[in-house]
Write an enzyme that holds these catalytic residues in place. Structure first.
Site, short mmCIF file in Angstrom:
data_model
loop_
_atom_site.label_atom_id
_atom_site.label_comp_id
_atom_site.label_asym_id
_atom_site.label_seq_id
_atom_site.Cartn_x
_atom_site.Cartn_y
_atom_site.Cartn_z
N ARG A 101 0.86 -1.18 0.00
CA ARG A 101 0.00 0.00 0.00
C ARG A 101 0.89 1.23 0.00
O ARG A 101 1.70 1.42 0.90
CB ARG A 101 -0.92 0.03 1.23
CG ARG A 101 -1.84 1.24 1.22
CD ARG A 101 -2.81 1.27 2.39
NE ARG A 101 -2.16 1.61 3.63
CZ ARG A 101 -2.32 2.78 4.30
NH1 ARG A 101 -3.15 3.69 3.84
NH2 ARG A 101 -1.69 2.99 5.42
N HIS A 145 -2.90 10.67 1.58
CA HIS A 145 -2.26 10.42 2.87
C HIS A 145 -1.68 11.76 3.36
O HIS A 145 -0.48 11.91 3.55
CB HIS A 145 -1.19 9.33 2.74
CG HIS A 145 -0.82 8.67 4.03
ND1 HIS A 145 -0.82 7.31 4.20
CD2 HIS A 145 -0.41 9.17 5.22
CE1 HIS A 145 -0.43 7.00 5.44
NE2 HIS A 145 -0.17 8.13 6.07
N TYR A 315 -2.88 0.96 16.30
CA TYR A 315 -1.64 1.01 17.09
C TYR A 315 -1.91 0.87 18.58
O TYR A 315 -1.17 0.18 19.28
CB TYR A 315 -0.90 2.34 16.84
CG TYR A 315 -0.39 2.47 15.44
CD1 TYR A 315 0.89 2.03 15.10
CD2 TYR A 315 -1.19 3.00 14.43
CE1 TYR A 315 1.37 2.12 13.80
CE2 TYR A 315 -0.72 3.10 13.12
CZ TYR A 315 0.56 2.66 12.81
OH TYR A 315 1.02 2.75 11.53
N GLU A 373 -2.45 -0.90 8.61
CA GLU A 373 -1.25 -0.44 9.32
C GLU A 373 -1.26 -1.02 10.72
O GLU A 373 -2.27 -0.97 11.42
CB GLU A 373 -1.21 1.09 9.48
CG GLU A 373 -0.74 1.84 8.29
CD GLU A 373 -0.67 3.35 8.54
OE1 GLU A 373 -0.37 3.77 9.67
OE2 GLU A 373 -0.93 4.09 7.59
C1 GCO Z 1 -0.52 7.25 10.82
C2 GCO Z 1 -0.06 7.25 9.43
C3 GCO Z 1 1.38 6.88 9.25
C4 GCO Z 1 2.26 7.01 10.46
C5 GCO Z 1 2.18 5.79 11.34
C6 GCO Z 1 3.08 5.88 12.55
O1 GCO Z 1 -1.14 6.30 11.26
O2 GCO Z 1 -0.26 8.21 11.53
O3 GCO Z 1 -0.85 6.50 8.60
O4 GCO Z 1 1.72 7.80 8.29
O5 GCO Z 1 3.56 7.16 10.06
O6 GCO Z 1 0.89 5.64 11.79
O7 GCO Z 1 2.69 6.95 13.36
#
Ligand code: GCO
Length: 467
Positions: A101, A145, A315, A373
């Site tokens: 991606r 993005h 995350y 992600e």
């Molecule tokens: C986000 C973005 C990424 C970041 C990653 C780490 O989630 O903020 O998609 O560009 O780099 O998440 O923070």
């Protein structure tokens, strides 16, 4: 208080808590269903560098303002993938992943944001796409993005409703150019982060503050997404269309009525202000007052679209507290005592991923989901004699989140793949080069990419599940 500062304040209280020992890598990687997609994600502004692009994005402008970027760097060079994309493709091939991606830099292909395209920009994305296909890697293209053309910011950016049309035109330009080779299209990456961090808290480009610009950026991204989905749907019935969101369980920092309400408000502003319009054609009650004035007849019908996939970036969970001085009367709160964190000071909780996937299953009709992600930044040990950084903490983080994804599938989630953030250490927005998320290290002097132990580990996971 700024987000970074506050999260650090929250985490400072935890220093006394013992850090759990990172566990060794899975001896036998988990088995996923046949066809499960393993991939890696990147973004244009974070890796490409300027190349021969003429026009600025809002991040070029923002990074020039003193004090915005932790290490005073700009996205001028980053990983220079504009020239070194063959090295990136070789790394992907070595990993054995079958999907990548990446995103288009809107100002690279349309320096004015609309109107005349720059053929050099379009040629570049031809080259990258062709190199991926040649290596047997499926391109997953993301249209936005966060690197908006500065020319469009000068016309009001996401505060100007006309941007929905500009975005749809740009989407069609890319579909005409790459639609013969690219099947998977993501409209946005994390509209909530762009709205909140860029237009509410001023920590990201374009550096605006307040609930009004935040809400306008939210609604206009939703509207633009609806327009572009319709345009691409009309372009080809072969396309797999979707979008990518940052979804985070929002929890009260303390078990107090005021913090529970703060968490509910934040859940509405962060998660549901994007999920509900897309899947239900409505705004959540706690967010509606902010956008009511902007919503015109027909908007919600345009925003509610059938998508083929939802990308989920995960995350960590969020912990919120009431704060009359904060955005929407809320602010980031301290993490629970004993919760481990990454070096971003983000709390580590793989069950948050299972929670998000289970909510999508039970409350939003169990859409096809890809984790687009997941990854981590930890302070890394120096490279050993082999030249490899032995990033066991990252491996532990990835393993635990991949296991959580596996649980979610067993519980009935319609999860089709997992993409790591990210391939190579890159320009991490306001953190500059100080936060490293890569499976490979970037030597900033030579721009060489050096795989870390996590690269070899992930290659084994992908190989064990190759079909
Ligand atoms: C986000 C973005 C990424 C970041 C990653 C780490 O989630 O903020 O998609 O560009 O780099 O998440 O923070």
């Amino acid at each position: 208080m700024r987000r970074r500062t506050l999260l650090q304040a929250g985490a400072a209280g935890l220093l006394a808590a013992p850090l759990a020992e990172p566990k060794p890598a899975m001896a036998e990687p988990l088995r996923f269903p046949p066809g499960f997609v393993w991939g890696v994600s990147t973004s244009s502004c974070q890796i490409e560098g300027r190349g021969d692009r003429k026009a600025d994005s809002i991040w070029d402008t923002f990074a020039r303002i003193p004090g915005t970027i932790a290490d005073h760097t700009t996205p001028e060079i980053t990983c220079d993938s504009y020239h070194r994309y063959p090295e990136d493709v070789a790394l992907l091939k070595g990993l054995g992943v079958k999907a990548y991606r990446y995103s288009i830099s809107w100002p690279r292909v349309l320096p004015d944001g609309s109107g005349e395209p720059d053929p050099r920009g379009l040629d570049y994305y031809d080259r990258v796409t062709d190199a991926l296909l040649q290596a047997g890697i499926e391109p997953w293209l993301c249209l936005f993005h966060w690197d908006l053309p500065q020319a469009l910011q000068d016309r009001g950016g996401w505060g100007n409703r006309a941007i929905a049309g500009w975005f749809a035109d740009y989407a069609q330009l890319m579909a005409r150019r790459l639609g013969d080779r690219v099947r998977r299209w993501a409209m946005f990456n994390e509209p909530q982060v762009h709205a909140v961090m860029g237009h509410g808290l001023g920590e990201h480009a374009p550096g605006l503050h307040g609930s009004e610009p935040m809400a306008a950026a939210g609604h206009h991204q939703n509207l633009a997404q609806g327009r572009a989905l319709q345009a691409l749907r009309a372009h080809s019935d072969k396309f797999e269309l979707g979008t990518v969101m940052s979804l985070q369980p929002v929890r009260p920092a303390q078990n107090l009525a005021a913090d529970r309400e703060a968490a509910a408000i934040w859940d509405a502003a962060w998660n549901r202000a994007y999920l509900d319009p897309l899947f239900r054609g409505t705004y959540p009650a706690r967010f509606l007052p902010l956008v009511e004035k902007l919503v015109q007849p027909g908007d919600m019908a345009e925003i509610r679209q059938k998508i083929d996939f939802l990308g989920v970036n995960y995350y960590s969970p969020m912990f919120m507290r009431a704060d009359p001085a904060g955005l929407l009367g809320t602010n980031w709160g301290a993490l629970p005592v004993g919760m481990r964190t990454t070096a971003m000071t983000w709390g580590i909780d793989p069950t948050g991923l299972t929670d998000i996937l289970s909510e999508l299953r039970t409350q939003y009709g169990n859409p096809r989901v890809y984790i687009t992600e997941n990854g981590a930044f930890f302070r890394e040990p120096p490279a050993g004699p082999s030249g490899r950084i032995d990033d066991q903490e990252r491996i532990g983080y990835l393993r635990d989140h991949i296991s959580a994804a596996h649980h979610a599938i067993a519980a009935g989630s319609n999860l089709g793949g997992y993409f790591i953030w990210t391939l190579v250490d890159n320009w991490e927005w306001a953190h500059g080069f100080t936060a490293t998320f890569g499976l490979a290290q970037l030597d900033r002097a030579t721009l060489t990419r050096l795989p870390k132990a996590s690269y070899d580990w992930f290659a084994r996971v992908a190989a064990a599940n190759a079909v």
